[in-house]
Design a protein around this motif. Structure first.
Motif, PDB file in Angstrom:
ATOM      1  N   LEU A   8     103.060 132.881  91.574  1.00  2.00           N
ATOM      2  CA  LEU A   8     102.290 133.150  90.369  1.00  2.00           C
ATOM      3  C   LEU A   8     101.336 132.006  90.050  1.00  2.00           C
ATOM      4  CD1 LEU A   8     104.910 134.860  88.051  1.00  2.00           C
ATOM      5  CD2 LEU A   8     102.943 135.893  89.185  1.00  2.00           C
ATOM      6  N   GLY A   9     101.691 130.801  90.419  1.00  2.00           N
ATOM      7  CA  GLY A   9     100.780 129.669  90.255  1.00  2.00           C
ATOM      8  C   GLY A   9      99.511 129.865  91.054  1.00  2.00           C
ATOM      9  N   ILE A  10      99.646 130.332  92.274  1.00  2.00           N
ATOM     10  CA  ILE A  10      98.465 130.603  93.102  1.00  2.00           C
ATOM     11  C   ILE A  10      97.648 131.734  92.490  1.00  2.00           C
ATOM     12  CG2 ILE A  10      97.716 131.440  95.362  1.00  2.00           C
ATOM     13  CD1 ILE A  10     100.159 129.934  96.529  1.00  2.00           C
ATOM     14  N   VAL A  11      98.322 132.756  91.977  1.00  2.00           N
ATOM     15  CA  VAL A  11      97.615 133.869  91.333  1.00  2.00           C
ATOM     16  C   VAL A  11      96.816 133.371  90.134  1.00  2.00           C
ATOM     17  CG1 VAL A  11      97.938 136.015  90.041  1.00  2.00           C
ATOM     18  CG2 VAL A  11      99.218 135.620  92.137  1.00  2.00           C
ATOM     19  N   TRP A  12      97.394 132.496  89.314  1.00  2.00           N
ATOM     20  CA  TRP A  12      96.681 131.968  88.149  1.00  2.00           C
ATOM     21  C   TRP A  12      95.495 131.111  88.571  1.00  2.00           C
ATOM     22  CZ3 TRP A  12      96.940 134.351  83.938  1.00  2.00           C
ATOM     23  CH2 TRP A  12      98.111 134.883  83.446  1.00  2.00           C
ATOM     24  N   MET A  13      95.642 130.327  89.647  1.00  2.00           N
ATOM     25  CA  MET A  13      94.525 129.507  90.109  1.00  2.00           C
ATOM     26  C   MET A  13      93.373 130.370  90.605  1.00  2.00           C
ATOM     27  SD  MET A  13      96.064 126.105  91.886  1.00  2.00           S
ATOM     28  CE  MET A  13      97.113 126.911  93.083  1.00  2.00           C
ATOM     29  N   ILE A  14      93.679 131.518  91.204  1.00  2.00           N
ATOM     30  CA  ILE A  14      92.628 132.415  91.677  1.00  2.00           C
ATOM     31  C   ILE A  14      92.022 133.187  90.506  1.00  2.00           C
ATOM     32  CG2 ILE A  14      92.216 134.482  93.064  1.00  2.00           C
ATOM     33  CD1 ILE A  14      94.337 133.369  95.024  1.00  2.00           C
ATOM     34  N   THR A  15      92.835 133.534  89.526  1.00  2.00           N
ATOM     35  CA  THR A  15      92.372 134.328  88.394  1.00  2.00           C
ATOM     36  C   THR A  15      91.354 133.577  87.538  1.00  2.00           C
ATOM     37  OG1 THR A  15      94.468 135.505  88.318  1.00  2.00           O
ATOM     38  CG2 THR A  15      93.126 135.577  86.342  1.00  2.00           C
ATOM     39  N   ALA A  16      91.529 132.280  87.367  1.00  2.00           N
ATOM     40  CA  ALA A  16      90.649 131.522  86.485  1.00  2.00           C
ATOM     41  C   ALA A  16      89.177 131.589  86.912  1.00  2.00           C
ATOM     42  CB  ALA A  16      91.133 130.074  86.390  1.00  2.00           C
ATOM     43  N   PRO A  17      88.816 131.230  88.145  1.00  2.00           N
ATOM     44  CA  PRO A  17      87.390 131.321  88.499  1.00  2.00           C
ATOM     45  C   PRO A  17      86.896 132.754  88.678  1.00  2.00           C
ATOM     46  CG  PRO A  17      88.647 130.306  90.284  1.00  2.00           C
ATOM     47  CD  PRO A  17      89.584 130.550  89.156  1.00  2.00           C
ATOM     48  N   VAL A  18      87.763 133.670  89.086  1.00  2.00           N
ATOM     49  CA  VAL A  18      87.346 135.063  89.256  1.00  2.00           C
ATOM     50  C   VAL A  18      86.956 135.652  87.909  1.00  2.00           C
ATOM     51  CG1 VAL A  18      88.165 137.375  89.869  1.00  2.00           C
ATOM     52  CG2 VAL A  18      88.613 135.449  91.380  1.00  2.00           C
ATOM     53  N   GLN A  19      87.692 135.309  86.880  1.00  2.00           N
ATOM     54  CA  GLN A  19      87.392 135.805  85.541  1.00  2.00           C
ATOM     55  C   GLN A  19      85.986 135.402  85.124  1.00  2.00           C
ATOM     56  OE1 GLN A  19      89.697 133.907  82.536  1.00  2.00           O
ATOM     57  NE2 GLN A  19      88.651 134.912  80.871  1.00  2.00           N
ATOM     58  N   MET A  20      85.641 134.168  85.323  1.00  2.00           N
ATOM     59  CA  MET A  20      84.308 133.695  84.957  1.00  2.00           C
ATOM     60  C   MET A  20      83.233 134.350  85.833  1.00  2.00           C
ATOM     61  SD  MET A  20      84.771 131.798  82.364  1.00  2.00           S
ATOM     62  CE  MET A  20      83.165 131.095  82.175  1.00  2.00           C
ATOM     63  N   ILE A  41      80.956 131.311  77.227  1.00  2.00           N
ATOM     64  CA  ILE A  41      81.334 130.116  77.978  1.00  2.00           C
ATOM     65  C   ILE A  41      82.029 129.114  77.063  1.00  2.00           C
ATOM     66  CG2 ILE A  41      80.385 128.108  79.174  1.00  2.00           C
ATOM     67  CD1 ILE A  41      78.418 130.016  80.512  1.00  2.00           C
ATOM     68  N   GLY A  42      81.529 128.990  75.847  1.00  2.00           N
ATOM     69  CA  GLY A  42      82.168 128.078  74.896  1.00  2.00           C
ATOM     70  C   GLY A  42      83.597 128.467  74.569  1.00  2.00           C
ATOM     71  N   ILE A  43      83.905 129.749  74.611  1.00  2.00           N
ATOM     72  CA  ILE A  43      85.242 130.226  74.282  1.00  2.00           C
ATOM     73  C   ILE A  43      86.122 130.366  75.525  1.00  2.00           C
ATOM     74  CG2 ILE A  43      86.551 132.189  73.384  1.00  2.00           C
ATOM     75  CD1 ILE A  43      84.207 132.643  71.430  1.00  2.00           C
ATOM     76  N   PHE A  44      85.594 130.994  76.570  1.00  2.00           N
ATOM     77  CA  PHE A  44      86.426 131.336  77.724  1.00  2.00           C
ATOM     78  C   PHE A  44      86.583 130.219  78.753  1.00  2.00           C
ATOM     79  CE2 PHE A  44      85.172 135.716  76.436  1.00  2.00           C
ATOM     80  CZ  PHE A  44      86.448 136.100  76.054  1.00  2.00           C
ATOM     81  N   LEU A  45      85.664 129.265  78.787  1.00  2.00           N
ATOM     82  CA  LEU A  45      85.800 128.181  79.758  1.00  2.00           C
ATOM     83  C   LEU A  45      87.064 127.353  79.510  1.00  2.00           C
ATOM     84  CD1 LEU A  45      84.540 126.956  82.234  1.00  2.00           C
ATOM     85  CD2 LEU A  45      83.242 125.450  80.749  1.00  2.00           C
ATOM     86  N   PRO A  46      87.367 126.958  78.268  1.00  2.00           N
ATOM     87  CA  PRO A  46      88.638 126.245  78.052  1.00  2.00           C
ATOM     88  C   PRO A  46      89.864 127.100  78.405  1.00  2.00           C
ATOM     89  CG  PRO A  46      87.204 125.947  76.173  1.00  2.00           C
ATOM     90  CD  PRO A  46      86.562 126.969  77.048  1.00  2.00           C
ATOM     91  N   ILE A  47      89.792 128.402  78.177  1.00  2.00           N
ATOM     92  CA  ILE A  47      90.902 129.281  78.543  1.00  2.00           C
ATOM     93  C   ILE A  47      91.066 129.304  80.060  1.00  2.00           C
ATOM     94  CG2 ILE A  47      91.712 131.675  78.540  1.00  2.00           C
ATOM     95  CD1 ILE A  47      90.328 131.965  75.800  1.00  2.00           C
ATOM     96  N   ALA A  48      89.959 129.424  80.785  1.00  2.00           N
ATOM     97  CA  ALA A  48      90.018 129.447  82.245  1.00  2.00           C
ATOM     98  C   ALA A  48      90.540 128.121  82.795  1.00  2.00           C
ATOM     99  CB  ALA A  48      88.640 129.749  82.819  1.00  2.00           C
ATOM    100  N   ILE A  49      90.131 127.015  82.206  1.00  2.00           N
ATOM    101  CA  ILE A  49      90.627 125.706  82.646  1.00  2.00           C
ATOM    102  C   ILE A  49      92.124 125.603  82.383  1.00  2.00           C
ATOM    103  CG2 ILE A  49      90.519 123.222  82.165  1.00  2.00           C
ATOM    104  CD1 ILE A  49      87.492 123.635  81.702  1.00  2.00           C
ATOM    105  N   GLY A  50      92.566 126.098  81.234  1.00  2.00           N
ATOM    106  CA  GLY A  50      93.993 126.085  80.925  1.00  2.00           C
ATOM    107  C   GLY A  50      94.800 126.927  81.894  1.00  2.00           C
ATOM    108  N   LEU A  51      94.278 128.091  82.263  1.00  2.00           N
ATOM    109  CA  LEU A  51      94.964 128.932  83.241  1.00  2.00           C
ATOM    110  C   LEU A  51      95.041 128.240  84.594  1.00  2.00           C
ATOM    111  CD1 LEU A  51      93.494 132.476  82.487  1.00  2.00           C
ATOM    112  CD2 LEU A  51      95.836 131.698  82.102  1.00  2.00           C
ATOM    113  N   PHE A  52      93.978 127.551  84.968  1.00  2.00           N
ATOM    114  CA  PHE A  52      93.976 126.844  86.242  1.00  2.00           C
ATOM    115  C   PHE A  52      94.994 125.705  86.232  1.00  2.00           C
ATOM    116  CE2 PHE A  52      92.612 123.653  89.239  1.00  2.00           C
ATOM    117  CZ  PHE A  52      92.418 124.413  90.373  1.00  2.00           C
ATOM    118  N   ILE A  53      95.051 124.948  85.154  1.00  2.00           N
ATOM    119  CA  ILE A  53      96.014 123.845  85.065  1.00  2.00           C
ATOM    120  C   ILE A  53      97.441 124.384  85.093  1.00  2.00           C
ATOM    121  CG2 ILE A  53      96.898 122.022  83.546  1.00  2.00           C
ATOM    122  CD1 ILE A  53      93.973 121.578  82.681  1.00  2.00           C
TER     123      ILE A  53
END
Length: 65
Positions: A8-20, A41-53
């Motif tokens: 699931l960690g790998i899935v989350w790392m792939i999901t973050a950039p795909v979403q953007m 971008i102002g709202i979803f970029l921090p969410i995507a970074i959090g998902l990646f971390i």
């Protein structure tokens, strides 16, 4: 359970950039879209970074319990 967390960690790392990327492909080249994307971008970029971390730490096995 730890292997599931790693997968699931790998899935989350792939999901973050795909979403953007999916959102950017749907954008149209007009001023309204540029303003909308500025807000997105102002709202979803921090969410995507959090998902990646989160995915990175899950992949490394930091959540072993």
């Amino acid at each position: 359970m730890n292997s599931v967390k790693k997968i699931l960690g790998i899935v989350w790392m792939i999901t973050a950039p795909v979403q953007m990327g999916l959102h950017q492909m749907a954008a149209k080249p007009s001023i309204d879209t540029k303003i909308q994307w500025g807000v997105f971008i102002g709202i979803f970029l921090p969410i995507a970074i959090g998902l990646f971390i989160f995915g990175y730490y899950a992949w490394r096995g930091e959540y072993k319990g």
